[in-house]
Structures are given as C-alpha cells and as structure tokens.
Design an enzyme around this catalytic site. Structure first.
Site, mmCIF file in Angstrom:
data_model
loop_
_atom_site.group_PDB
_atom_site.id
_atom_site.type_symbol
_atom_site.label_atom_id
_atom_site.label_comp_id
_atom_site.label_asym_id
_atom_site.label_seq_id
_atom_site.Cartn_x
_atom_site.Cartn_y
_atom_site.Cartn_z
ATOM 1 N N GLN A 76 1.710 3.612 4.702
ATOM 2 C CA GLN A 76 0.296 3.655 4.323
ATOM 3 C C GLN A 76 -0.614 3.428 5.527
ATOM 4 O OE1 GLN A 76 -0.782 0.652 1.453
ATOM 5 N NE2 GLN A 76 -2.950 1.187 1.470
ATOM 6 N N TYR A 80 -3.174 6.610 6.403
ATOM 7 C CA TYR A 80 -4.297 6.574 5.467
ATOM 8 C C TYR A 80 -5.627 7.042 6.043
ATOM 9 C CZ TYR A 80 -6.756 2.355 7.104
ATOM 10 O OH TYR A 80 -7.488 1.447 7.818
ATOM 11 N N THR A 109 -5.238 -3.028 -7.143
ATOM 12 C CA THR A 109 -4.652 -4.366 -7.113
ATOM 13 C C THR A 109 -5.649 -5.412 -7.585
ATOM 14 O OG1 THR A 109 -3.285 -3.708 -5.253
ATOM 15 C CG2 THR A 109 -3.497 -6.054 -5.643
ATOM 16 N N GLU A 154 -1.537 -4.366 -11.320
ATOM 17 C CA GLU A 154 -2.720 -3.648 -11.771
ATOM 18 C C GLU A 154 -2.704 -3.493 -13.295
ATOM 19 O OE1 GLU A 154 -3.588 -0.079 -9.655
ATOM 20 O OE2 GLU A 154 -2.600 -0.731 -7.797
ATOM 21 N N ARG A 186 -8.091 -3.284 9.266
ATOM 22 C CA ARG A 186 -9.179 -2.975 10.199
ATOM 23 C C ARG A 186 -9.761 -4.279 10.752
ATOM 24 N NH1 ARG A 186 -9.868 -0.186 5.655
ATOM 25 N NH2 ARG A 186 -11.578 -1.507 4.946
ATOM 26 N N ASP A 245 -5.631 6.170 -9.031
ATOM 27 C CA ASP A 245 -5.601 4.734 -8.763
ATOM 28 C C ASP A 245 -6.892 4.339 -8.046
ATOM 29 O OD1 ASP A 245 -4.636 2.161 -8.738
ATOM 30 O OD2 ASP A 245 -3.453 2.423 -6.922
ATOM 31 N N LYS A 258 2.265 5.737 -1.241
ATOM 32 C CA LYS A 258 2.016 5.319 -2.622
ATOM 33 C C LYS A 258 2.695 6.208 -3.664
ATOM 34 C CE LYS A 258 -1.375 2.125 -2.076
ATOM 35 N NZ LYS A 258 -1.460 0.831 -2.764
ATOM 36 N N GLU A 293 -1.167 -9.416 0.862
ATOM 37 C CA GLU A 293 -2.174 -10.484 0.911
ATOM 38 C C GLU A 293 -1.522 -11.865 0.882
ATOM 39 O OE1 GLU A 293 -5.657 -9.367 -1.884
ATOM 40 O OE2 GLU A 293 -3.902 -8.221 -2.549
ATOM 41 N N GLU A 324 2.036 -4.018 -6.270
ATOM 42 C CA GLU A 324 0.618 -4.197 -6.558
ATOM 43 C C GLU A 324 0.452 -4.396 -8.058
ATOM 44 O OE1 GLU A 324 -1.806 -2.039 -2.944
ATOM 45 O OE2 GLU A 324 -1.807 -1.078 -4.920
ATOM 46 N N HIS A 350 -9.405 -8.075 -3.161
ATOM 47 C CA HIS A 350 -8.293 -7.306 -2.597
ATOM 48 C C HIS A 350 -8.775 -6.374 -1.497
ATOM 49 C CE1 HIS A 350 -4.659 -4.940 -2.244
ATOM 50 N NE2 HIS A 350 -5.350 -3.846 -2.498
ATOM 51 N N TYR A 374 -9.608 1.067 -6.609
ATOM 52 C CA TYR A 374 -9.575 0.035 -5.559
ATOM 53 C C TYR A 374 -10.716 -0.921 -5.884
ATOM 54 C CZ TYR A 374 -9.102 -1.267 -0.494
ATOM 55 O OH TYR A 374 -8.876 -1.879 0.707
ATOM 56 N N ARG A 381 3.815 -0.198 2.918
ATOM 57 C CA ARG A 381 2.629 -0.552 3.709
ATOM 58 C C ARG A 381 2.640 0.029 5.121
ATOM 59 N NH1 ARG A 381 -1.009 -1.761 -0.072
ATOM 60 N NH2 ARG A 381 -0.464 -3.608 -1.277
ATOM 61 N N THR A 383 5.375 4.632 -9.451
ATOM 62 C CA THR A 383 4.418 3.750 -10.104
ATOM 63 C C THR A 383 5.028 3.361 -11.440
ATOM 64 O OG1 THR A 383 2.542 4.901 -9.091
ATOM 65 C CG2 THR A 383 2.073 3.521 -11.005
ATOM 66 N N ASP A 434 1.885 -0.605 -8.818
ATOM 67 C CA ASP A 434 1.712 0.489 -7.858
ATOM 68 C C ASP A 434 2.510 0.145 -6.602
ATOM 69 O OD1 ASP A 434 0.715 2.733 -6.500
ATOM 70 O OD2 ASP A 434 -0.981 1.581 -5.722
#
Length: 386
Positions: free
Chosen positions: A225, A229, A329, A186, A133, A117, A238, A343, A184, A124, A119, A222, A242, A218
């Site tokens: 994650q 992560y 995503t 995709e 962050r 997968d 994750k 989001e 997600e 996104h 990114y 969260r 899927t 996906d």
C-alpha cells in the site's frame, strides 16, 4: 422504534441475549440437508424463513432477491418474524422450523455487486497520515473534512467469515510476499434497493436503500500500500481479500443505537447534510490469537453511513442490489481504541502466518440489552511458493 419493542419471545434462551427479537440478523445457511436457505437467528437457533412465510423470495440461496424488494418487504417480514416468535399460540407450528445455529454454516449472504471502502474515521486518517506522510503539515488529505474519501475495491474478493486468507504478494518495491499484513476493523453497509442511474441518492433516503450492517475486516498489505498508493490510492495492497460476517444485522435493529455524530467542521455541503442522530453506537473488539488487542468505538466516526451513500452517488452513480460499502477503519481517541495494527504498533508489528483475527461487536438494543453482531474470523495462510 423496532417492532420488537416490549415483545417477549417464547424461544428458550432468547430473552435478554444478544439475539433476542430486537435483533433478528439474517443469513444464508446450509445444514445437513445441503440446501442453502435464508435463516433468521433468534437465541441459539435459526429460523427457516422460507418455510415460515411461504414466499419464494425467502427460499432463495441468497439474500439478494429479498434485498431487492425494498424497505416495505423488509419491514413486513421483520414484523411477521417477531409475531411468530412471540405469540405462544404459534409456537407449535413455528418451533419445528428452528434449527441449532451450531448445526448450520453461514455462507456469503449475497452476491456482492460493487465494493467501496471509505476512510471516515478522523482518528484513523490522522494516525495513518502521520505514519505515511511524516513531513506533511496536516496529516489529513486536503479534501478529507469536506467529503467522505473512498476507493473502489474488488467485489470478487469479498469472502465470508471463516475463510482463510493467504498472504498476498506485491511490489514493495521488490516483488514478493507482504511483510506487513494488517487487519482493519470496519462496518460494512449492505445495499438492497437499487437506484436510478444518473440520479443521486440524498442522505434522507439512506434507509430506503440500505438494508443492514455487517462487520468487515479489510485485510491490508501495508508495505504494498505504501509503495503504490500515490497518486491514485490503494490497489493491490487492499484488493486480495475482504472478510464479512455471514450474518447481516438489519438497520431496524440498530434504532436504539443511533447517536449524534462527533461534530463536523466545516459544516458539510447541503447534499451531505444529515439530520441527527446520524451515527451509531457500535462497540467493536479486535481479537488476535485469542487476545483482545483493541476496542474501537464506531460512535467516534466522523462521516455517517448516510453521507457515505450520498457521496457515493453524488455524481449520478447508481446503486445495485448487493452493493457493499465500508466505513473505513474504526479508531477512537485512546491508544487501545485503534482499528489496525499499523496504528496499534506504529508500523513495527504485523500479522504472522497462522495468526487468527476475530472481530466482534455489540450495540444497544430496543429491549434494553445489547445485540451481538455476527463476528468475522479469518486465519492467515502462508504465501504461495514459487
């Protein structure tokens, strides 16, 4: 140009629909007889490809043997199907090979060999970076504009559309059911022809290896994650499920949907350079419990599928028949164009038990209308009890 350009099908209801002869998605289906077979959708009917061609590769209970044969067979099969469905003189022989799509169920179309997968949506990645962050000067990781970032998922937890998804457990930091289950939206790219181990696949060979496209959800926990992560990226947040469509749209059906990328700055290194148009104009809809909550545009995606494939193999990693890699995503610039609830609701609302998620998509077709990709559905089941 698709071999269907200018063709008119004798199949009632096919012309002008999302499943005209400029589309012809493929699946492994099973009907009342109980024996899976490779089917091609036209209008609201499914054509038994094995009985049409007599080639055993089309009678297998998986697309795998067909995918492995490579682009020459992909093209000749597509041309044969178009001819069979547009030549009135062949109607009497071909019509008995058609069954209503409502009378069959689409299975997982191929055995997933590997799942990666990516990114690749700038919007996104920026949105998630700001949420995960908030103190970072740049919400994008340092390498993001220089290469398509991705991670390996679990091939064994890729499931076909319609499969229920159980709420997973994980550490967040205490262990228990996720409280932040997300979707997600995709696109997934299906590899047919394998490559040689140790030999990178250039962007120019994208169509030599990738057969087609499927919608992909996906599912993401969260809170799990966010806790796990760093430093190695997503893992249990994750890997639990899927979902993909049972129907695979051939790349040949998306020729009319090709569009230039939105622009890459800095320019990619030579091994990731692509000839334009390298993107695809696929319009996605995200539906939760019957309500359209977002319409992500794949045309806004920064990194192209050819660049993802080239990066995936840049170190000599080989491709296998049935490899699946996803776009990450899909999100656009507008608030109603994001491809995840993270989001859309800024981390304040996620999927409750019982929620049903549906992904739909369409793209310009060679005959002037729009083709309709196979949808992806999934319902959330409660977590297992102790």
């Amino acid at each position: 140009m698709s071999s269907a350009a200018g063709a008119v099908s004798w199949v009632e209801g096919a012309s002008g629909s999302g499943h005209d002869v400029d589309h012809l998605p493929m699946a492994v289906v099973v009907g009342a007889g109980g024996t899976p077979y490779v089917g091609v959708r036209v209008g609201d009917l499914v054509l038994d490809l094995g009985r049409l061609t007599g080639d055993p590769v089309h009678a297998a209970p998986s697309l795998g043997p067909f995918l492995a044969r490579g682009p020459a067979l992909w093209a000749s099969t597509r041309a044969s199907v178009v001819e069979a469905l547009t030549d009135p003189g062949r109607r009497a022989r071909v019509e008995p090979l058609l069954a209503p799509v409502a009378d069959v169920a689409a299975l997982l179309p191929f055995e997933v060999a590997d799942y990666v997968d990516f990114y690749c949506s700038r919007q996104h990645a920026t949105n998630v970076g700001r949420l995960f962050r908030p103190d970072a000067a740049d919400p994008l990781p340092e390498a993001w504009r220089r290469l398509p970032i991705g991670y390996h998922g679990r091939a064994g937890t890729v499931v076909v559309s319609g499969t229920d998804v159980r709420r997973p457990r994980g550490q967040r930091p205490s262990y228990g059911p996720t409280e932040e289950l997300d979707l997600e939206a995709e696109l997934g790219f299906v590899v047919g022809a394998p490559s040689v181990h140790g030999t990178p696949v250039p962007t120019t060979a994208f169509r030599d290896h990738v057969f087609g496209v499927t919608l992909l959800n996906d599912w993401s926990a969260r809170d799990v994650q966010a806790f796990e992560y760093r430093p190695l990226g997503p893992f249990l947040g994750k890997s639990f499920a899927t979902s993909i469509s049972g129907w695979v749209t051939p790349l040949a059906a998306l020729e009319a949907a090709r569009v230039p990328l939105p622009g890459q700055d800095p320019p990619p290194p030579a091994h990731l350079a692509v000839a334009e148009p390298a993107g695809y104009d696929v319009a996605v809809e995200v539906v939760v419990d019957g309500e359209v909550v977002s319409r992500p545009p794949y045309a806004a995606t920064y990194w192209s599928p050819a660049q993802m494939l080239a990066h995936l193999t840049a170190n000599g990693a080989s491709l296998r028949t049935g490899d699946l890699y996803a776009s990450g995503t899909i999100s656009g610039d507008a608030p109603d164009q994001v491809g995840s609830l993270l989001e859309l609701h800024r981390g304040e609302r996620f999927l409750p038990d019982g929620a049903e998620v549906v992904l739909r998509a369409s793209a310009p077709g060679a005959l002037g209308g729009r083709i309709t990709l196979g949808e992806v559905t999934g319902r959330v089941l409660p977590a297992l009890t102790d």
